[in-house]
Design a protein around this motif. Structure first.
Motif: not given
Length: 170
Positions: A70-81
């Motif tokens: 269970x869980x949604x995808x998370x955005x990559x944090x600033x400074x990463x891709x």
């Protein structure tokens, strides 16, 4: 069945009140599989945010999920891709560069102020006598006459103090 007992749905599924067939048992959020069968957790890099049978979806570029279930995808944090689908780990931008959160390509990493290079890196420090005030792929600029940038990676030029001068461009 004789109508005297109710049978439980398979693992990781549920049904509505009054269901009368195993095919009414559908996968829970975060699980995938056919109706009426045991459902499996969404793999890392995949998600499913609604109840029902069917498959989990891949996280898109710029997002990740490094756990199953269970869980949604998370955005990559600033400074990463992360540029691929179904990603599980974001990659750090090259040294002396930065990106906004949820970046989906290496070229989203742009050189910091005081550094120059192509989007995605590598980024090199502006030489003494040169500066770059903005982030991005633009080149370093020479200080104007009467101004200096005495160190590398300068983000601006300073006026010469009283009793000093800078008569030529770097």
């Amino acid at each position: 069945m004789d109508g005297s007992t109710c049978t439980g749905c398979p693992s990781n599924t549920h049904s509505r009140v009054g269901s009368d067939d195993i095919s009414d048992c559908v996968c829970n959020v975060g699980y995938e599989g056919p109706a009426g069968a045991e459902c499996s957790p969404c793999a890392e890099g995949r998600y499913k945010l609604v109840n029902g049978s069917g498959t989990c979806f891949e996280c898109g570029p710029g997002s990740f999920k490094n756990w199953s279930g269970v869980g949604a995808c998370s955005a990559c944090p600033a400074g990463s891709f992360i540029s691929n689908f179904a990603g599980t780990t974001c990659l750090s931008c090259a040294s002396d560069s930065f990106s906004v959160a949820a970046s989906g390509s290496e070229t989203a990493c742009t050189c910091n102020a005081g550094f120059s290079g192509p989007d995605g890196g590598p980024c090199g420090a502006c030489s003494a006598g040169f500066y770059k005030s903005d982030k991005g792929s633009s080149g370093c600029l020479s200080c104007a006459i009467g101004k200096v940038a005495p160190t590398t990676a300068s983000t601006n030029c300073s006026l010469c103090p009283p009793n000093f001068f800078a008569s030529s461009l770097a």
